[in-house]
Write a protein that holds these residues in place. Structure first.
Motif, short mmCIF file in Angstrom:
data_model
loop_
_atom_site.label_atom_id
_atom_site.label_comp_id
_atom_site.label_asym_id
_atom_site.label_seq_id
_atom_site.Cartn_x
_atom_site.Cartn_y
_atom_site.Cartn_z
N GLY A 62 0.80 -1.22 0.00
CA GLY A 62 0.00 0.00 0.00
C GLY A 62 0.83 1.27 0.00
N HIS A 63 1.99 1.25 0.68
CA HIS A 63 2.84 2.46 0.71
C HIS A 63 3.37 2.79 -0.67
CE1 HIS A 63 5.57 -0.88 0.87
NE2 HIS A 63 6.64 -0.13 0.92
N LEU A 64 3.66 1.76 -1.48
CA LEU A 64 4.15 2.01 -2.83
C LEU A 64 3.06 2.63 -3.70
CD1 LEU A 64 6.19 -1.28 -3.43
CD2 LEU A 64 7.01 0.93 -2.62
N TYR A 65 1.83 2.13 -3.56
CA TYR A 65 0.72 2.72 -4.30
C TYR A 65 0.47 4.16 -3.86
CZ TYR A 65 -0.51 -1.71 -6.50
OH TYR A 65 -0.49 -2.86 -7.26
N ALA A 66 0.60 4.42 -2.55
CA ALA A 66 0.41 5.78 -2.05
C ALA A 66 1.49 6.71 -2.61
CB ALA A 66 0.45 5.78 -0.52
N MET A 67 2.72 6.22 -2.70
CA MET A 67 3.82 7.04 -3.20
C MET A 67 3.64 7.36 -4.69
SD MET A 67 6.68 4.91 -1.11
CE MET A 67 8.16 5.57 -1.85
N VAL A 68 3.25 6.36 -5.47
CA VAL A 68 3.03 6.59 -6.90
C VAL A 68 1.90 7.59 -7.12
CG1 VAL A 68 2.26 5.51 -9.06
CG2 VAL A 68 3.97 4.37 -7.64
N ARG A 69 0.82 7.41 -6.35
CA ARG A 69 -0.31 8.32 -6.51
C ARG A 69 0.05 9.75 -6.10
NH1 ARG A 69 -5.18 8.06 -9.21
NH2 ARG A 69 -6.53 9.71 -8.41
N ALA A 70 0.83 9.88 -5.04
CA ALA A 70 1.19 11.21 -4.56
C ALA A 70 2.00 11.99 -5.60
CB ALA A 70 1.98 11.10 -3.26
N GLY A 71 2.74 11.28 -6.44
CA GLY A 71 3.55 11.95 -7.46
C GLY A 71 2.86 12.13 -8.79
N ARG A 72 1.61 11.75 -8.88
CA ARG A 72 0.92 11.73 -10.17
C ARG A 72 0.86 13.08 -10.86
NH1 ARG A 72 -5.30 9.81 -11.54
NH2 ARG A 72 -5.11 10.17 -13.78
N THR A 73 0.59 14.15 -10.11
CA THR A 73 0.37 15.46 -10.74
C THR A 73 1.60 16.35 -10.70
OG1 THR A 73 -0.46 16.33 -8.63
CG2 THR A 73 -2.09 15.42 -10.17
N LEU A 74 2.75 15.79 -10.36
CA LEU A 74 3.96 16.61 -10.21
C LEU A 74 4.83 16.63 -11.46
CD1 LEU A 74 4.96 15.72 -6.54
CD2 LEU A 74 3.31 17.39 -7.39
N THR A 75 4.79 15.56 -12.24
CA THR A 75 5.52 15.51 -13.52
C THR A 75 4.71 14.72 -14.53
OG1 THR A 75 6.69 13.44 -13.01
CG2 THR A 75 7.77 15.50 -12.32
N PRO B 154 4.73 20.47 -23.32
CA PRO B 154 4.83 21.92 -23.05
C PRO B 154 3.65 22.48 -22.28
CG PRO B 154 5.30 21.41 -25.35
CD PRO B 154 4.73 20.18 -24.75
N THR B 155 2.52 21.76 -22.30
CA THR B 155 1.32 22.28 -21.63
C THR B 155 1.24 21.85 -20.16
OG1 THR B 155 -0.05 20.36 -22.18
CG2 THR B 155 0.09 22.13 -23.83
N PHE B 156 2.16 20.99 -19.72
CA PHE B 156 2.05 20.44 -18.37
C PHE B 156 2.39 21.47 -17.30
CE2 PHE B 156 3.79 18.42 -14.59
CZ PHE B 156 2.76 17.54 -14.27
N LYS B 157 1.55 21.54 -16.29
CA LYS B 157 1.80 22.39 -15.13
C LYS B 157 1.64 21.56 -13.87
CE LYS B 157 2.15 26.21 -17.55
NZ LYS B 157 3.48 26.86 -17.72
N PRO B 158 2.69 21.42 -13.06
CA PRO B 158 2.56 20.64 -11.81
C PRO B 158 1.56 21.29 -10.87
CG PRO B 158 4.66 21.79 -11.87
CD PRO B 158 4.05 21.98 -13.21
N HIS B 159 0.78 20.46 -10.19
CA HIS B 159 -0.19 20.99 -9.24
C HIS B 159 -0.43 19.97 -8.13
CE1 HIS B 159 -2.51 18.68 -12.20
NE2 HIS B 159 -3.39 18.45 -11.25
N GLN B 160 -0.95 20.45 -7.01
CA GLN B 160 -1.17 19.59 -5.85
C GLN B 160 -2.45 18.79 -6.00
OE1 GLN B 160 -0.38 20.80 -1.63
NE2 GLN B 160 -2.59 20.69 -1.45
N MET B 161 -2.40 17.53 -5.56
CA MET B 161 -3.60 16.70 -5.45
C MET B 161 -3.48 15.84 -4.20
SD MET B 161 -5.24 13.90 -8.10
CE MET B 161 -5.90 15.11 -9.23
N LYS B 162 -4.59 15.71 -3.48
CA LYS B 162 -4.63 14.90 -2.26
C LYS B 162 -5.72 13.84 -2.44
CE LYS B 162 -4.64 17.86 1.34
NZ LYS B 162 -4.98 19.14 2.03
N THR B 163 -5.33 12.58 -2.38
CA THR B 163 -6.26 11.48 -2.65
C THR B 163 -6.30 10.51 -1.49
OG1 THR B 163 -5.63 11.65 -4.99
CG2 THR B 163 -6.95 9.75 -4.35
N HIS B 164 -7.52 10.15 -1.07
CA HIS B 164 -7.71 9.12 -0.05
C HIS B 164 -8.45 7.95 -0.69
CE1 HIS B 164 -9.80 7.74 3.93
NE2 HIS B 164 -8.82 6.94 3.56
N PHE B 165 -7.75 6.82 -0.83
CA PHE B 165 -8.39 5.59 -1.29
C PHE B 165 -8.98 4.89 -0.07
CE2 PHE B 165 -5.41 6.36 -4.76
CZ PHE B 165 -6.22 6.13 -5.86
#
Length: 911
Positions: free
Chosen positions: A593-606, A720-731
């Motif tokens: 579960g920690h690996l899935y949480a880590m991957v999800r947390a980085g989803r909107t950053l790059t 070129p259109t990508f902009k990093p943004h914050q997202m908080k997800t609770h599965f």
């Protein structure tokens, strides 16, 4: 010691009837240091903290909302085991062993049942340790090229000479055989990701087998187990998996030789309750069919070939694998040397088959058909399972609290305060041996590579290595032309590509040829970050395989047929593969579960983070579970040939070969033939909002001294259109513990700040997060890490807390920004980083960093020097520059139960 050593492995394993303490290192001084500490920890441990733990844990639960309650150590092991029993596969496997071997030690849970852990007293632990963790009851195993005499001398001087011999009487008695089969039924938690809630029953049948100290019988039964269940040509795979009655084999399927008497089990999970009897009938019927038909010669040869190639294949964990292999048998006074004579075991096995063609059928008859020691275990989901477990825990605690006098409670409270004070003090580690940063090699050894063009244009990297007669082949094909709507199906495409047949071979024939001629053929999706820019990456599929040198032409012919004419026509078998893959992913969530949480947390950053979530995150798990429930699976199957057009061509391919020098001429010839047989791209590049950047990998023409030949062009993607943004997800998942991840966008690999951030991650893990989240908070694991993609990630694992843990992450940043660490702390963090950087690389993988990532040894040497140069000032600087509030863009993710605070916070997405 993780921070004072260059260890390449350090852990402790709890088996059912022994504890294994393995470690490894490539540094002789470090080996002596670690051996000294392991001897001390094993035979002379400090057990005082358990007393605090037991009493403090009671108090914390007596009135958890009382602000006067100190932050006590709530029992890491308690939360570890609570987390372990959120895994339904673990629940089934545990009960299978407990019920099949009920007469002695195997009837209990060696790691500790969560409801039993609070009953353990300090005196009980001390007494148990004194009799069991004694040199008279120990065995020592070393593997490697350091002088054995020094090991023996140190073991004698630091441990054996300090004890008098005792008789610990730890022999495990044999299990009394049953005179008739037995049945049991258990419950588990529901699968929150299940596509069909009516199909969540697991049924398995287990058989008791002989003592594992009979090494040849154990070897034979292990082989027999593989013949019965491994791959699409095995009887139970055909009968059970392809029946459509379940989603996958039941947990712990096959031969289990970890207990004194081995056992074999087989069954199905994901079964409808009304189909349970049908599954049992299939198992009985399959045993009868095996008795009548036996096994084909090619099946047996494929299995013996697998043993041969495993004996030659070199891995970095070879010594550890040997230790784990011999430990169960040796623990029961079996002969470890006999176990390692695999060549003679194979020869004896062949002799038995020659002398008696029905040798294997007779074993099936003896151990399966006519064996009354047979257990049928049924596991059904209970919607109230976790609620009932919590209720039992509450009742247990109430019983304990009711027995406490006011004086007892006062004493417990005072002990809790004392523990809190102790945990807040800096630990005195001066008694522990340590390496120095100066003990680290200043430079890395160079790996010589040659790059040549096959068919005039496809780059092939050749790396001559002592591979023990095995040839390793890889091909990487870019996915940069793939339409976005097909991206989520790439992992499935990779999973089934080598399993559905190719050319004139159906899927059974293909599986047989792969087993007969190779050590395995696989395809896997890869998202490769660029070393210089966070928003640039490469996406593609890595094809990998290895074989004995005599089989290289056959292996490359198989790849040619897969690339030229893959089969996507077996719709029913495709459904079987989808179902198995989906079940495997779902089963892995509680444990990872920690690996899935880590991957999800980085989803909107790059942009690469978004693709990584698509390929390997919770989105992929949910997509596969949805596919599993589709009535028309053909609509998915029809997407795969479309992916083929973009992947299986040589226009965007590069290859690599690792082999012995004398094998290279044959390898060049076969790779040339393979590349010429691979077609050109038929897909058009439709860039949309993406752009492709061609980047040359380092080569001789750029001044590199160890890479000769033409430059390799990598097709990198940028948005070129990508902009990093914050997202908080609770599965929202029905776990009694949480998995937490927080990601911060920082710096790419070649930036000097990357080195400082890498050291910082180890620093905050060892000097802050471990204390706050594991020792004080009771989580089984917690830490920080920096990925090659520049994502700085905080995480916790099997954690009783969630939002409190996020607060601890923030406190860790404040701690780092304030520079509350010493030069010794920095040096220890560097040692820990270099232990990872300098981890051993097997001959099969040397040169892989250059092939996949475009990293030359020169670039890695520059990074190494940047790591050496990390200072107190640079650590404080990067803490403030990237991790401070409002600095780096961050994402958060949580996997776990309902959370009132998060439910009220509109900034969180609850899924």
């Amino acid at each position: 010691m993780l921070n004072r050593s260059l260890s390449t492995f350090m852990n402790a394993f709890t088996a059912s009837d022994y504890t294994l303490y393995p470690f490894s290192t490539q540094n002789p001084k470090d080996f002596q240091n670690l051996l000294s500490v392991y001897l001390d920890a094993t035979f002379f441990p400090c057990l005082r903290e358990l007393d605090f733990w037991q009493e403090g844990w009671r108090l914390e639960h007596e009135n958890p909302r009382d602000p006067r309650t100190p932050l006590t150590f709530k029992g890491v092991v308690f939360n570890e085991m609570k987390g372990a029993f959120t895994d339904n596969e673990r629940i089934f496997s545990q009960h299978l062993q407990n019920r099949l071997l009920p007469d002695h030690t195997y009837s209990v849970i060696s790691g500790g049942h969560p409801l039993c852990i609070p009953d353990l007293t300090w005196e009980q632990l001390k007494q148990f340790h004194a009799t069991h963790y004694h040199p008279s009851n120990a065995r020592f195993f070393t593997y490697g090229n350091f002088p054995l005499e020094q090991h023996l001398r140190q073991i004698h001087e630091e441990a054996l000479s300090k004890f008098e011999k005792i008789k610990p009487n730890t022999a495990v008695p044999t299990q009394k055989p049953w005179d008739k089969p037995r049945e049991f039924q258990i419950t588990c938690g529901p699968d929150a990701l299940a596509a069909d809630s009516s199909k969540q029953t697991t049924v398995g049948v287990g058989f008791l087998l002989p003592d594992i100290t009979d090494t040849f019988e154990a070897f034979t039964l292990n082989l027999l187990s593989s013949l019965l269940i491994s791959g699409p040509n095995s009887p139970f795979y055909k009968a059970l998996i392809e029946s459509g009655l379940g989603t996958d084999f039941s947990p712990d399927v096959g031969y289990n030789g970890s207990t004194r008497e081995a056992y074999f089990s087989v069954g199905l999970q994901g079964v409808a309750e009304q189909d349970v009897q049908a599954v049992r009938d299939i198992i009985d019927r399959t045993i009868e069919e095996v008795l009548q038909k036996g096994f084909e010669d090619d099946q047996i040869e494929a299995l013996l070939h697998k043993i041969e190639i495993q004996m030659k294949h070199q891995s970095v964990s070879f010594g550890l694998t040997l230790t784990s292999y011999i430990a169960p048998c040796w623990n029961h006074d079996g002969d470890p040397v006999e176990l390692l004579k695999l060549g003679s075991q194979v020869a004896r096995f062949r002799q038995c088959l020659r002398e008696n063609p029905e040798f294997l059928q007779e074993k099936v008859k003896q151990y399966f058909k006519n064996n009354p020691h047979k257990l049928t275990l049924l596991m059904k989901p209970d919607d109230k399972y976790f609620e009932k477990q919590t209720q039992k825990e509450t009742e247990k605690l109430k019983q304990k609290i009711d027995c406490l006098s006011p004086k007892d409670k006062k004493q417990i409270y005072e002990k809790g305060l004392e523990l809190q004070t102790q945990q807040s003090k800096a630990q005195d580690t001066s008694c522990l041996p340590a390496l120095k940063v100066s003990d680290i090699e200043p430079t890395i050894p160079l790996t010589h590579l040659e790059v040549a063009l096959a068919a005039g244009e496809t780059p092939v990297q050749y790396c001559a290595q002592p591979t023990n007669g095995v040839v390793y082949f890889r091909a990487f094909c870019s996915l940069h032309t793939l339409p976005e709507e097909l991206r989520p199906y790439v992992p499935l495409f990779c999973s089934v590509l080598t399993k559905l047949g190719c050319g004139l071979l159906d899927y059974r024939q293909q599986a047989q040829q792969i087993e007969l001629k190779t050590g395995g053929m696989a395809a896997s999706p890869h998202v490769i970050p660029d070393g210089t820019h966070l928003d640039v990456y490469e996406q593609g599929v890595l094809f990998s395989s290895f074989c004995l040198d005599r089989n290289l032409p056959d292996m490359m012919q198989l790849w040619s047929e897969i690339f030229h004419s893959p089969c996507f026509e077996e719709e029913e078998y495709f459904r079987v593969l989808v179902t198995m893959s989906a079940q495997e992913l779902s089963n892995g969530v509680p444990d990872s579960g920690h690996l899935y949480a880590m991957v999800r947390a980085g989803r909107t950053l790059t942009p690469a983070g978004d693709l990584q979530e698509t390929f390997s995150g919770m989105d992929q798990v949910k997509l596969m579970k949805r596919m599993m429930g589709m009535s028309d699976i053909g609509q998915v199957l029809r997407k795969l040939p479309r992916i083929t057009k973009h992947v299986l061509n040589r226009d965007n391919m590069r290859c690599s070969v690792n082999a012995m020098p004398q094998q290279m001429s044959l390898a060049e010839k076969e790779v040339e033939k393979f590349v010429r047989n691979v077609g050109r791209s038929k897909a058009e590049w439709k860039p949309g909002h993406l752009s492709v950047v061609e980047k040359p990998a380092p080569s001789g023409s750029s001044g590199s001294t160890h890479i000769s030949g033409p430059r390799v062009l990598r097709k990198l993607i940028t948005d070129p259109t990508f902009k990093p943004h914050q997202m908080k997800t609770h599965f929202l998942l029905p776990f009694p513990v949480n998995h937490v991840g927080e990601c911060v966008r920082t710096a790419p690999y070649t930036d000097p700040d990357h080195a400082s951030l890498k050291v910082l991650a180890r620093l905050v893990t060892a000097k802050f997060l471990h204390t706050e989240i594991r020792e004080k908070g009771g989580a089984y694991g917690a830490g920080a890490r920096l990925g090659r993609d520049g994502m700085f990630t905080f995480y916790s694992y099997r954690d009783p807390h969630s939002t409190e843990t996020l607060q601890s992450f923030a406190k860790a940043v404040d701690w780092a920004k304030a520079g509350r660490f010493t030069q010794q702390d920095i040096d220890e963090a560097k040692l820990s980083v270099f232990a990872s950087v300098d981890a051993p690389v097997p001959p099969s993988d040397r040169g892989l960093d250059h092939f996949l990532y475009g990293l030359s040894d020169e670039l890695k040497q520059v990074h190494r020097e940047q790591l050496f140069a990390v200072s107190h000032d640079s650590l404080v600087a990067v803490s403030d520059k990237y991790l401070g509030v409002g600095r780096g863009t961050r994402g958060l993710a949580l996997l776990g139960p309902e959370n009132a605070k998060i439910a009220k916070d509109p900034s969180w997405i609850v899924r």
